[in-house]
Design an enzyme around this catalytic site. Structure first.
Site, PDB file in Angstrom:
ATOM      1  N   LYS A 196      13.018  35.846  42.903  1.00 20.73           N
ATOM      2  CA  LYS A 196      12.633  35.918  41.483  1.00 20.73           C
ATOM      3  C   LYS A 196      13.755  36.559  40.706  1.00 20.73           C
ATOM      4  O   LYS A 196      14.502  37.373  41.246  1.00 20.73           O
ATOM      5  CB  LYS A 196      11.373  36.781  41.322  1.00 20.73           C
TER       6      LYS A 196
ATOM      7  N   THR B  40       1.537  23.906  36.682  1.00 17.52           N
ATOM      8  CA  THR B  40       0.828  25.140  37.034  1.00 17.52           C
ATOM      9  C   THR B  40      -0.619  25.057  36.558  1.00 17.52           C
ATOM     10  O   THR B  40      -1.555  25.373  37.305  1.00 17.52           O
ATOM     11  CB  THR B  40       1.543  26.383  36.459  1.00 17.52           C
TER      12      THR B  40
HETATM   13  N1  GLU Z   1       7.524  30.958  37.828  1.00 22.41           N
HETATM   14  C1  GLU Z   1       6.605  30.127  38.521  1.00 22.41           C
HETATM   15  C2  GLU Z   1       5.798  30.942  39.504  1.00 22.41           C
HETATM   16  O1  GLU Z   1       5.668  32.129  39.362  1.00 22.41           O
HETATM   17  C3  GLU Z   1       7.244  28.897  39.139  1.00 22.41           C
HETATM   18  C4  GLU Z   1       8.311  29.165  40.137  1.00 22.41           C
HETATM   19  C5  GLU Z   1       9.102  27.940  40.556  1.00 22.41           C
HETATM   20  O2  GLU Z   1       8.800  26.855  40.096  1.00 22.41           O
HETATM   21  O3  GLU Z   1      10.035  28.112  41.333  1.00 22.41           O
HETATM   22  O4  GLU Z   1       5.200  30.410  40.408  1.00 22.41           O
END
Ligand code: GLU
Length: 473
Positions: free
Chosen positions: A115, A240
């Site tokens: 992250k 999502t």
């Molecule tokens: N930021 C999103 C999460 O927390 C997506 C992460 C991604 O697509 O790599 O799952």
């Protein structure tokens, strides 16, 4: 109010799942092996701390603090978004990176967890400043990312456009690194001047430079969540939210078998109206749920008849805030709704609450006041471990973040795969694969929760850990 360190929460979730795994092992040797691997998972493998200078529009120089945490890559390249927020700190990014590793394993993706974050309120930047900051961040972490190393994506306050700037900057750097800043993807490099008197080192550089344009194009797979024109996947932006709907529908079917009193149309309150909050509200509304409340960082609105998410978003864009956007059916009417706080939203007498903003919003302080019968976690880390226990003892199932919001990273993985293979799948295809992925994940977690008699979060961690531990040497 006491401040909650999200990384401590994450480690307490790890400890719970470790307890379950340990209790199933009889022999001493396997116990020690498990303990040793868990020890490794208590810290990220690498932390990058970067400072990004930006020349502001008024000519002054500002520096921004950024991070990239690479938590674990036992199952594949690190994967996870980049967050822009004034409250970003290292403990938060570490927790989010850890959750990404778990999430990718839950969705059974060949990816690890990472992250990134920058301490910034992007709303205070001009578009030029935002672009400079994003390009600067991509440059600062360029050495440590790549399709087979670490694959960033959007998160809170970051968008497809931002991914586009980053991927462009990254490819520019990679071209410059092979000594061919003038490399033209259409014509291929002019190697004639380098052929003359080349040394061994130059030959190596030459070899790299001979890589076809396809190679640099495949580097687009270093970032996901891009706009379609930059190599993004169909369906990624909504993934999502749509994944959240699939997970919820699947879990509700299982709960029904459990003879829970849930009668359609189920009333839902969604905290957050960004990409995730808006899309989940939209898909719930379109699938027979009644979304009665939504909110953003400034507060929320309650419309008893049920909100029309599309009209509400248009109204919010026009006014700049949600208050007064009481849009239901095909009209917005000031008499139809009222303003509520973010705290009140979570305590509404609804069937389902959906925290879809930031972490630590369901705590020991408000968990007793929650009236909903199900919590669908679309944010990362919205429920503290104390609140988790309280909700579990009250018989309120919490569908955990690493399951409910794994649709985003799943379609990110599809995007990565499409880029690497030079393919572009239809939206129908993407959504079909997404549905299958979410249902398979729910089935696995549900089965463990029934067998081990645990809450869904612990079960999700047990599923994820079992897969990660098997991949660890
Ligand atoms: N930021 C999103 C999460 O927390 C997506 C992460 C991604 O697509 O790599 O799952």
């Amino acid at each position: 109010m006491k401040t909650i360190n999200p990384f401590e929460s994450a480690m307490s979730q790890l400890a719970n799942a470790y307890g379950v795994l340990k209790s199933k092992i009889k022999d001493q040797k396997s116990k020690i092996e498990l303990q040793n691997k868990i020890e490794i998972l208590k810290q990220p493998q690498r932390i990058l701390n970067v400072v990004i200078p930006v020349v502001m529009d008024d000519g002054s120089m500002r520096t921004f603090q950024g991070y990239r945490v690479q938590y674990n890559n036992a199952r594949g390249p690190y994967k996870g978004g980049i967050r822009y927020h004034p409250n970003v700190d290292l403990n938060e990014v570490k927790a989010l990176a850890f959750w990404m590793a778990m999430k990718c394993a839950v969705a059974d993706l060949p990816l690890g967890g990472g992250k990134g974050g920058i301490v910034v309120d992007p709303k205070t930047l001009s578009s030029r400043e935002l672009e400079q900051l994003s390009r600067g961040y991509a440059g600062a972490i360029a050495d440590c990312i790549g399709p087979d190393k670490d694959v960033p994506a959007p998160d809170v306050n970051t968008t497809g456009q931002i991914m586009g700037w980053m991927v462009e900057e990254f490819i520019k750097i990679k071209r410059a690194e092979v000594g061919m800043p003038w490399f033209s993807p259409r014509q291929g490099p002019d190697l004639s001047s380098i052929h003359k008197g080349s040394t061994a080192k130059a030959v190596t550089r030459l070899e790299t430079a001979r890589l076809p344009a396809r190679y640099f194009d495949s580097l687009r797979s270093t970032f996901t969540g891009k706009l379609i024109k930059d190599g993004g996947s169909e369906g990624r932006e909504e993934a999502t939210g749509l994944g959240g709907l699939f997970v919820l529908q699947s879990v509700l079917k299982k709960l029904k078998a459990d003879s829970r009193k849930l009668k359609a149309p189920l009333a839902v309150a969604v905290q957050g109206f960004g990409n995730v909050g808006y899309n989940v509200a939209k898909f719930l509304d379109a699938n027979g749920f009644k979304v009665v409340a939504v909110s953003d960082s400034r507060g929320g609105i309650y419309v008893e008849e049920g909100i029309n998410p599309g009209l509400t978003l248009d109204c919010k864009k026009k006014n700049g805030y949600l208050a007064g956007c009481y849009c239901s059916g095909s009209v917005c009417d000031l008499k139809k709704g009222r303003v509520i706080t973010n705290e009140q939203l979570l305590e509404l007498p609804v069937d389902i609450i959906v925290p879809a903003a930031l972490e630590n919003v369901i705590t020991a302080e408000n968990a007793r006041k929650i009236k909903a019968k199900v919590v669908l976690e679309m944010a990362n880390g919205p429920t503290t471990p104390e609140a988790d226990t309280l909700l579990y003892t009250r018989g309120i199932p919490v569908i955990p973040d690493i399951l409910s919001n794994s649709g985003g990273v799943s379609v990110s993985a599809f995007e990565w795969e499409q880029n690497l293979k030079g393919q572009h799948w239809t939206k129908e295809d993407v959504n079909k694969k997404l549905k299958k992925k979410m249902e398979t994940a729910v089935d696995a977690i549900w089965a463990v929760s029934q067998k081990q008699k645990t809450d869904l979060r612990t079960a999700a961690f047990v599923v994820a850990l079992t897969r990660i531990l098997a991949a660890m040497k």
